[in-house]
Motif scaffolding. Structure first.
Motif, short mmCIF file in Angstrom:
data_model
loop_
_atom_site.label_atom_id
_atom_site.label_comp_id
_atom_site.label_asym_id
_atom_site.label_seq_id
_atom_site.Cartn_x
_atom_site.Cartn_y
_atom_site.Cartn_z
N LEU A 283 0.81 -1.21 0.00
CA LEU A 283 0.00 0.00 0.00
C LEU A 283 0.85 1.27 0.00
CD1 LEU A 283 -2.86 -1.01 2.48
CD2 LEU A 283 -3.03 -0.73 0.00
N ALA A 284 2.13 1.13 0.38
CA ALA A 284 3.01 2.30 0.34
C ALA A 284 3.36 2.68 -1.09
CB ALA A 284 4.29 2.00 1.13
N VAL A 285 3.18 1.76 -2.03
CA VAL A 285 3.47 2.04 -3.44
C VAL A 285 2.25 2.74 -4.04
CG1 VAL A 285 4.03 1.04 -5.69
CG2 VAL A 285 4.94 0.01 -3.59
N PRO A 286 2.39 3.96 -4.58
CA PRO A 286 1.23 4.69 -5.07
C PRO A 286 0.65 4.05 -6.33
CG PRO A 286 3.25 5.88 -5.58
CD PRO A 286 3.63 4.75 -4.70
N ASP A 287 -0.69 4.14 -6.44
CA ASP A 287 -1.38 3.65 -7.62
C ASP A 287 -1.34 4.70 -8.73
OD1 ASP A 287 -2.05 1.31 -6.26
OD2 ASP A 287 -3.89 2.20 -5.47
N ILE A 288 -1.63 4.25 -9.94
CA ILE A 288 -1.66 5.15 -11.10
C ILE A 288 -3.09 5.22 -11.63
CG2 ILE A 288 -0.85 5.49 -13.47
CD1 ILE A 288 1.71 4.06 -12.73
N GLU A 289 -3.51 6.42 -11.94
CA GLU A 289 -4.81 6.60 -12.57
C GLU A 289 -4.59 7.10 -13.99
OE1 GLU A 289 -9.22 8.54 -11.72
OE2 GLU A 289 -7.53 9.06 -10.43
N VAL A 290 -5.08 6.34 -14.96
CA VAL A 290 -4.94 6.72 -16.36
C VAL A 290 -6.31 7.00 -16.94
CG1 VAL A 290 -2.81 5.39 -16.68
CG2 VAL A 290 -5.02 4.32 -17.15
N GLY A 291 -6.34 7.90 -17.96
CA GLY A 291 -7.64 8.23 -18.53
C GLY A 291 -7.52 8.90 -19.89
N ALA A 292 -8.67 9.24 -20.44
CA ALA A 292 -8.74 9.92 -21.74
C ALA A 292 -9.78 11.02 -21.65
CB ALA A 292 -9.10 8.93 -22.84
#
Length: 415
Positions: free
Chosen positions: A266-275
């Motif tokens: 959980l210490a590793v940040p997530d990525i949010e991708v979009g268009a």
């Protein structure tokens, strides 16, 4: 016709009375317990809940869709969203990193396993309680039958002596002393019936029924309780392999380890991708673009949760070791109890109750014939009743310690 109807009513009354009491062997009681016990049925819902959480955490995150429209254009008016107006659409998806989803699912699977072990531990505990009460009730019934026989016989003796007193053949003191003995026997019988009623209450609760339960026990139910084929080392090993509460402790340790792995992930940040599609508000009309965002772990790197999870591993591992030590000691203590109970039981002659019963019949005859004194008669009756009562208690306690050994080992040892 009238005689026929009376006979029919008597038959129906006897049938209804037979249905009032449920005659059960220990195997039938076990089966009914597993089917009906409300505590077990409730605990099963905890397993269903854990499995549902497991299913939920396996699901992917939903994408996010957004719409933006022009609310007011000074030159065109409100809601200018036509061909030459403005509107924008966005869609995005969160992508987890470091295997967070799989690690959470692994933690959920272990949580489900722990719920199952807790269920089996509840079965183990309640079954021990059921069997203890079942056999205790059987031997208490035997003692009640003894008192019933004594009271019936002594009542006839008191009646005969009352007539002799009225004829001035014996003293009032003897009649009163016999009546006092009869009163004492009735009180002792009432005490046992009170105990039986409490057992009935607990049996009905455990079996989730409304009918009275009669314990049916035959010689095979008693003879199967033998410890000859097991060594203390083998029983200790069985307990460490079978005890559901130890498996709960082991599962809690495993959960702590999985949670520690999850907290580090959980210490590793997530990525949010979009268009994005923008009709008219960007540097060109009909703009298409892609985007990505990630939190920067400058301040919050989940340090506190990681440290707590690591400490939890030490806590649950220590608790697991303590449980193992406790189980070994419990098995040793139960084996010693069985040894003591067997020696006490074997020290009593097998014909003990039969010889006492034969002597009891002779005592009544000899007393009525005045071959023994009143004090000798009362002393024998009190000794006889107390001895048979303790003998029945000894048999019940012997089965109880064997069932306690079943309980501490976590297996059915005496099938």
């Amino acid at each position: 016709m009238r005689i026929y109807m009376i006979g029919l009513f008597i038959f129906l009354a006897n049938s209804l009375h037979a249905q009032d009491t449920l005659n059960l062997s220990i195997r039938q009681a076990d089966s009914l317990f597993l089917q009906n016990n409300l505590s077990l049925l409730a605990e099963k819902y905890q397993i269903d809940i854990a499995k549902s959480i497991e299913v939920q955490d396996k699901l992917w995150n939903n994408p996010t869709f957004g719409v933006e429209i022009s609310a007011y254009n000074p030159s065109r008016g409100a809601f200018d969203v036509g061909r030459n107006g403005q509107k924008a659409f966005t869609i995005s998806q969160m992508i987890t990193r470091a295997g967070k989803r799989n690690k959470q699912v692994a933690l959920d699977v272990e949580s489900t396993r722990k719920s199952e072990y807790q269920f089996f531990d509840l079965v183990r505990t309640l079954k021990f309680e059921l069997r203890e009460i079942f056999f205790e009730s059987y031997y208490l019934k035997q003692t009640v039958a003894l008192y019933d026989n004594q009271i019936n016989t002594l009542t006839s003796t008191v009646t005969a002596f009352q007539k002799e007193y009225e004829r001035k053949n014996i003293s009032l003191k003897e009649v009163v002393r016999l009546k006092a003995l009869l009163f004492q026997l009735s009180n002792n019988r009432a005490d046992i019936l009170f105990e039986l009623q409490e057992n009935q209450r607990d049996l009905r609760t455990l079996l989730s029924i409304d009918q009275p339960v009669k314990s049916v026990v035959d010689s095979s139910d008693i003879l199967r309780y033998q410890l000859d084929r097991y060594t203390p080392a083998a029983l200790q090993e069985k307990a460490l392999q079978s005890r559901a509460d130890l498996k709960v402790a082991q599962s809690q340790t495993k959960e702590a380890e999985l949670n520690y792995t999850l907290q580090k992930a959980l210490a590793v940040p997530d990525i949010e991708v979009g268009a994005i599609y923008d009709q008219a508000s960007n540097y060109v009309n009909n703009y298409f673009g892609v985007n990505a965002s990630i939190s920067l772990p400058f301040f919050n790197r989940n340090q506190g949760n990681i440290r707590a999870a690591k400490s939890s591993i030490g806590y649950y591992k220590t608790a697991e070791n303590a449980r193992q030590n406790s189980i070994t000691n419990e098995v040793n203590a139960a084996i010693q109890k069985v040894s003591v109970a067997d020696k006490a039981y074997q020290s009593v002659e097998s014909q003990f109750s039969d010889q006492f019963q034969l002597l009891s019949t002779g005592i009544y005859d000899n007393f009525q014939k005045r071959n023994i004194t009143l004090l000798e008669f009362i002393d024998f009756i009190e000794t006889y009743n107390e001895s048979i009562k303790e003998y029945n208690r000894l048999q019940a306690d012997r089965i109880k310690v064997y069932e306690e050994l079943n309980y501490v080992v976590g297996e059915e040892l005496f099938n």
